[in-house]
Design a protein around this motif. Structure first.
Motif, mmCIF file in Angstrom:
data_model
loop_
_atom_site.group_PDB
_atom_site.id
_atom_site.type_symbol
_atom_site.label_atom_id
_atom_site.label_comp_id
_atom_site.label_asym_id
_atom_site.label_seq_id
_atom_site.Cartn_x
_atom_site.Cartn_y
_atom_site.Cartn_z
ATOM 1 N N ASN A 103 36.628 44.350 9.477
ATOM 2 C CA ASN A 103 36.131 45.632 9.989
ATOM 3 C C ASN A 103 34.975 45.507 10.973
ATOM 4 O O ASN A 103 34.326 46.502 11.286
ATOM 5 N N LYS A 104 34.669 44.293 11.419
ATOM 6 C CA LYS A 104 33.661 44.095 12.462
ATOM 7 C C LYS A 104 33.901 42.726 13.074
ATOM 8 O O LYS A 104 34.599 41.895 12.505
ATOM 9 N N PHE A 105 33.329 42.525 14.238
ATOM 10 C CA PHE A 105 33.392 41.226 14.891
ATOM 11 C C PHE A 105 32.055 40.551 14.647
ATOM 12 O O PHE A 105 31.029 41.000 15.163
ATOM 13 N N SER A 106 32.052 39.509 13.828
ATOM 14 C CA SER A 106 30.825 38.818 13.443
ATOM 15 C C SER A 106 30.792 37.438 14.099
ATOM 16 O O SER A 106 31.533 36.534 13.713
ATOM 17 N N PHE A 107 29.935 37.308 15.105
ATOM 18 C CA PHE A 107 29.761 36.038 15.807
ATOM 19 C C PHE A 107 28.567 35.339 15.162
ATOM 20 O O PHE A 107 27.486 35.923 15.063
ATOM 21 N N GLU A 108 28.762 34.077 14.755
ATOM 22 C CA GLU A 108 27.758 33.426 13.932
ATOM 23 C C GLU A 108 27.402 32.026 14.413
ATOM 24 O O GLU A 108 28.263 31.272 14.872
ATOM 25 N N ASN A 109 26.114 31.722 14.314
ATOM 26 C CA ASN A 109 25.590 30.385 14.548
ATOM 27 C C ASN A 109 24.455 30.217 13.542
ATOM 28 O O ASN A 109 23.300 30.547 13.822
ATOM 29 N N LEU A 110 24.799 29.766 12.345
ATOM 30 C CA LEU A 110 23.847 29.714 11.244
ATOM 31 C C LEU A 110 22.761 28.664 11.441
ATOM 32 O O LEU A 110 21.739 28.697 10.751
ATOM 33 N N SER A 111 22.921 27.769 12.413
ATOM 34 C CA SER A 111 21.890 26.765 12.681
ATOM 35 C C SER A 111 20.872 27.248 13.722
ATOM 36 O O SER A 111 19.854 26.597 13.933
ATOM 37 N N HIS A 112 21.122 28.381 14.349
ATOM 38 C CA HIS A 112 20.195 28.923 15.350
ATOM 39 C C HIS A 112 19.032 29.613 14.629
ATOM 40 O O HIS A 112 19.216 30.176 13.547
ATOM 41 N N ASP A 113 17.848 29.605 15.243
ATOM 42 C CA ASP A 113 16.694 30.211 14.576
ATOM 43 C C ASP A 113 16.845 31.724 14.439
ATOM 44 O O ASP A 113 16.763 32.262 13.344
ATOM 45 N N PHE A 114 17.055 32.422 15.538
ATOM 46 C CA PHE A 114 17.319 33.860 15.509
ATOM 47 C C PHE A 114 17.943 34.245 16.840
ATOM 48 O O PHE A 114 17.435 33.827 17.876
ATOM 49 N N PRO A 115 18.988 35.015 16.801
ATOM 50 C CA PRO A 115 19.716 35.489 15.629
ATOM 51 C C PRO A 115 20.680 34.428 15.108
ATOM 52 O O PRO A 115 21.018 33.486 15.816
ATOM 53 N N LYS A 116 21.129 34.638 13.910
ATOM 54 C CA LYS A 116 22.163 33.796 13.315
ATOM 55 C C LYS A 116 23.523 34.480 13.394
ATOM 56 O O LYS A 116 24.548 33.825 13.415
ATOM 57 N N LYS A 117 23.486 35.826 13.462
ATOM 58 C CA LYS A 117 24.719 36.613 13.558
ATOM 59 C C LYS A 117 24.516 37.753 14.545
ATOM 60 O O LYS A 117 23.463 38.392 14.560
ATOM 61 N N ILE A 118 25.544 37.993 15.344
ATOM 62 C CA ILE A 118 25.608 39.159 16.224
ATOM 63 C C ILE A 118 26.909 39.853 15.854
ATOM 64 O O ILE A 118 27.983 39.262 15.985
ATOM 65 N N GLN A 119 26.788 41.086 15.376
ATOM 66 C CA GLN A 119 27.966 41.781 14.861
ATOM 67 C C GLN A 119 28.196 43.088 15.615
ATOM 68 O O GLN A 119 27.268 43.863 15.818
ATOM 69 N N TYR A 120 29.447 43.294 16.013
ATOM 70 C CA TYR A 120 29.873 44.519 16.672
ATOM 71 C C TYR A 120 30.856 45.252 15.763
ATOM 72 O O TYR A 120 31.850 44.665 15.332
ATOM 73 N N THR A 121 30.573 46.516 15.500
ATOM 74 C CA THR A 121 31.495 47.358 14.755
ATOM 75 C C THR A 121 31.872 48.533 15.644
ATOM 76 O O THR A 121 30.996 49.286 16.090
#
Length: 150
Positions: A103-121
């Protein structure tokens, strides 16, 4: 021989699925304005595997680009790339689409300081809800409204 054909079939289907993810994002095409600020995102569909965009502000009559954006299908992944002009020495940061999030597009890079997720709904054809998240899913969110005819 059957194994090779089966493997090729699976790879083709997986590749199609990733292209399909990029195609599902084509609704981003056009210009979006943050509800509460003069901040914008503008996206264009390049082809069925790529979108290009930018984030910018308008101060007075001057448009100031703050980041360049892209969403591309590369192999078996859909990648959101953000290049923030005054951060990270201007180097791009990649975020991979997490296809298990529904139900959303969750782009993730958990090793990045900030952001770790960019989500579009996508709330509807003219409204997006965007979340920019760091550790423990803390961050900020905002709505964007589509402007113009695209």
């Amino acid at each position: 021989m059957k194994t090779i054909i089966s493997l090729l079939t699976i790879l083709t289907l997986f590749s199609f699925t990733q292209k399909e993810e990029t195609s599902k994002l084509s609704f981003l095409q056009g210009t979006w304005k943050m509800e509460t600020k003069e901040n914008y995102e503008s996206w264009e569909v390049v082809n069925d595997q790529e979108l290009k965009g930018s984030s910018y502000t308008i101060r007075g009559e001057k448009k100031m680009t703050t980041e360049n954006l892209a969403i591309k299908t590369l192999g078996d992944k859909t990648i959101y790339t953000a290049t923030v002009l005054d951060q990270n020495e201007g180097k791009p940061i990649d975020f991979v689409l997490n296809t298990t999030v529904k139900n959303k597009f969750s782009f993730e890079n958990l090793s990045h300081d900030f952001p770790k997720k960019i989500q579009y709904t996508k709330l509807d054809d003219k409204t997006l809800f965007v979340q920019v998240l760091g550790d423990n899913d803390q961050g900020f969110s905002y709505k964007m409204v589509k402007i113009g005819n695209k």
